[in-house]
Design a protein around this motif. Structure first.
Motif, PDB file in Angstrom:
ATOM      1  N   ALA A 101       0.854  -0.993  -0.019  1.00 31.00           N
ATOM      2  CA  ALA A 101      -0.067  -0.042  -0.041  1.00 31.00           C
ATOM      3  C   ALA A 101       0.900   1.114  -0.091  1.00 31.00           C
ATOM      4  CB  ALA A 101      -1.097   0.196   1.175  1.00 31.00           C
ATOM      5  N   LYS A 102       0.237   2.313  -0.224  1.00 31.64           N
ATOM      6  CA  LYS A 102       1.025   3.617  -0.282  1.00 31.64           C
ATOM      7  C   LYS A 102       1.985   3.783   1.016  1.00 31.64           C
ATOM      8  CE  LYS A 102      -0.886   6.602  -3.454  1.00 31.64           C
ATOM      9  NZ  LYS A 102      -2.285   6.124  -3.900  1.00 31.64           N
ATOM     10  N   ASP A 103       1.744   3.469   2.112  1.00 28.77           N
ATOM     11  CA  ASP A 103       2.535   3.880   3.223  1.00 28.77           C
ATOM     12  C   ASP A 103       3.577   2.571   3.758  1.00 28.77           C
ATOM     13  OD1 ASP A 103       0.568   2.076   3.892  1.00 28.77           O
ATOM     14  OD2 ASP A 103       0.209   2.956   5.912  1.00 28.77           O
ATOM     15  N   GLY A 104       3.359   1.618   3.056  1.00 29.17           N
ATOM     16  CA  GLY A 104       4.120   0.339   3.479  1.00 29.17           C
ATOM     17  C   GLY A 104       4.021  -0.963   2.676  1.00 29.17           C
ATOM     18  N   VAL A 105       5.027  -1.630   2.874  1.00 32.54           N
ATOM     19  CA  VAL A 105       4.829  -3.004   2.428  1.00 32.54           C
ATOM     20  C   VAL A 105       4.752  -3.893   3.355  1.00 32.54           C
ATOM     21  CG1 VAL A 105       7.211  -2.787   1.875  1.00 32.54           C
ATOM     22  CG2 VAL A 105       5.698  -4.584   0.496  1.00 32.54           C
ATOM     23  N   ARG A 106       4.028  -5.172   3.134  1.00 29.61           N
ATOM     24  CA  ARG A 106       3.954  -6.218   4.351  1.00 29.61           C
ATOM     25  C   ARG A 106       4.525  -7.545   3.469  1.00 29.61           C
ATOM     26  NH1 ARG A 106       0.682 -10.399   5.397  1.00 29.61           N
ATOM     27  NH2 ARG A 106       0.674 -10.969   7.194  1.00 29.61           N
ATOM     28  N   PHE A 107       5.506  -8.402   4.043  1.00 30.18           N
ATOM     29  CA  PHE A 107       5.841  -9.566   3.689  1.00 30.18           C
ATOM     30  C   PHE A 107       5.216 -10.605   4.657  1.00 30.18           C
ATOM     31  CE2 PHE A 107       9.207  -6.507   2.098  1.00 30.18           C
ATOM     32  CZ  PHE A 107       9.153  -6.855   0.818  1.00 30.18           C
ATOM     33  N   GLY A 108       4.390 -11.619   4.052  1.00 30.10           N
ATOM     34  CA  GLY A 108       3.922 -12.504   4.851  1.00 30.10           C
ATOM     35  C   GLY A 108       3.909 -13.936   4.338  1.00 30.10           C
ATOM     36  N   ALA A 109       4.229 -14.995   5.438  1.00 33.01           N
ATOM     37  CA  ALA A 109       4.171 -16.032   5.057  1.00 33.01           C
ATOM     38  C   ALA A 109       3.416 -17.108   6.134  1.00 33.01           C
ATOM     39  CB  ALA A 109       5.833 -16.907   4.913  1.00 33.01           C
ATOM     40  N   ALA A 110       2.919 -18.349   5.542  1.00 34.99           N
ATOM     41  CA  ALA A 110       2.095 -19.154   6.563  1.00 34.99           C
ATOM     42  C   ALA A 110       2.576 -20.610   6.284  1.00 34.99           C
ATOM     43  CB  ALA A 110       0.699 -18.930   6.412  1.00 34.99           C
ATOM     44  N   GLY A 111       2.419 -21.275   7.436  1.00 40.02           N
ATOM     45  CA  GLY A 111       2.652 -22.870   7.092  1.00 40.02           C
ATOM     46  C   GLY A 111       2.055 -23.532   8.157  1.00 40.02           C
TER      47      GLY A 111
END
Lengths: 14, 274
Positions: free
Chosen positions: B163-173
């Protein structure tokens, strides 16, 4: 194992 | 006759470290403009493109276009014989079946000479279109490497939400989930530490961490990495917009006046949805 698209499907072969 | 002299031979070492585990055999295309290499990994899922401009070399001579096909593992073994502060000279004759590598010590008192046999490679060459990407994230390369490595402990794929204000890196397992969120930084005194986001619309896509971890091996080449992506486009549109580009600029290490002498770009399609 993650299933992936092949890049050759994306870019033209020259 | 081809001859290229690179005072900072360590740049070549770093380039090979960044590609040799992804691509086994590849051809260097040499022209008066410079040296370039393009190859897909063995599974044909990712593509690496390397370019080194002729003006990045201390001396560069290419009388006619040449294709130097070689095994990158072999090249890497030989390049490892050069000291980090050695000057590396690559020489090839017209129509020869080998190249010569010379490693000059800094005090010019020692010169090592190696030869590598060339190969005739019948590789598939992909035309990469000049595309505008909707989302571009510039961030510290070591942070990207760390995020990919850490999230590999959690799952096989990373979901990048921007998004404009930031970036999110996510993972699930199976064991749970994890995420790292980076906010866009204000103008910083240290541009190498900054996170910059340029976007037309929000985006959320998933990529295989196995490949991103391979790409992150280029980290020693550049303090910053650029991720370029576009959101999914409707059916019928060209698929190419979905490809993610992970780019590292190659700079000379001139502390006072560093300049970009080339790049490594990796291309990867998003993972297929379950």
């Amino acid at each position: 194992e993650v299933e992936q698209h092949f890049l050759s499907n994306y870019f033209s072969t020259s | 006759m081809f001859e290229a002299r690179l005072i900072q031979g360590s740049i070549l070492k770093k380039i090979l470290d960044a590609i040799k585990d992804l691509v086994t055999d590849a051809s260097w295309d040499c022209s008066p403009n410079g040296m370039s290499l393009q190859a897909m990994d063995t599974s044909h899922v990712s593509l690496v493109s390397v370019s080194l401009n002729s003006d990045g070399f201390d001396k560069y001579r290419c009388d006619r276009n040449l294709t130097l096909g070689m095994n990158l593992i072999s090249l890497s073994k030989i390049i490892k014989c050069a000291a980090n502060d050695d000057t590396i000279i690559i020489k090839a004759g017209d129509g020869g079946d080998k190249i010569t590598l010379l490693f000059e010590a800094q005090n010019e008192s020692e010169v090592a000479e190696y030869e590598i046999k060339l190969m005739n490679l019948d590789s598939e060459y992909l035309g990469i279109p000049d595309t505008t990407y909707n989302v571009t994230i510039k961030m510290p390369s070591n942070k990207f490497q760390r995020i990919c490595r850490d999230l590999s402990q959690i799952g096989d794929a990373v979901t990048i939400s921007c998004a404009k204000d930031g970036v999110r890196f996510g993972a699930a397992g199976d064991l749970g989930s994890g995420s790292i969120r980076l906010a866009q930084t204000a103008t910083s005194d240290k541009p190498e530490d900054s996170v910059t986001i340029s976007m037309q619309e929000a985006l959320c896509q998933s990529f295989a961490l196995k490949y991103l971890n391979h790409f992150a091996k280029a980290t020693p080449l550049s303090a910053q990495v650029t991720l370029s992506m576009s959101p999914d486009v409707p059916l019928g549109e060209p698929l190419l917009f979905n490809v993610c580009v992970v780019e590292y600029n190659i700079s000379d290490n001139d502390d006072e006046n560093p300049s970009t002498i080339g790049f490594i770009r990796y291309y990867l399609a998003p993972k297929i949805d379950d």
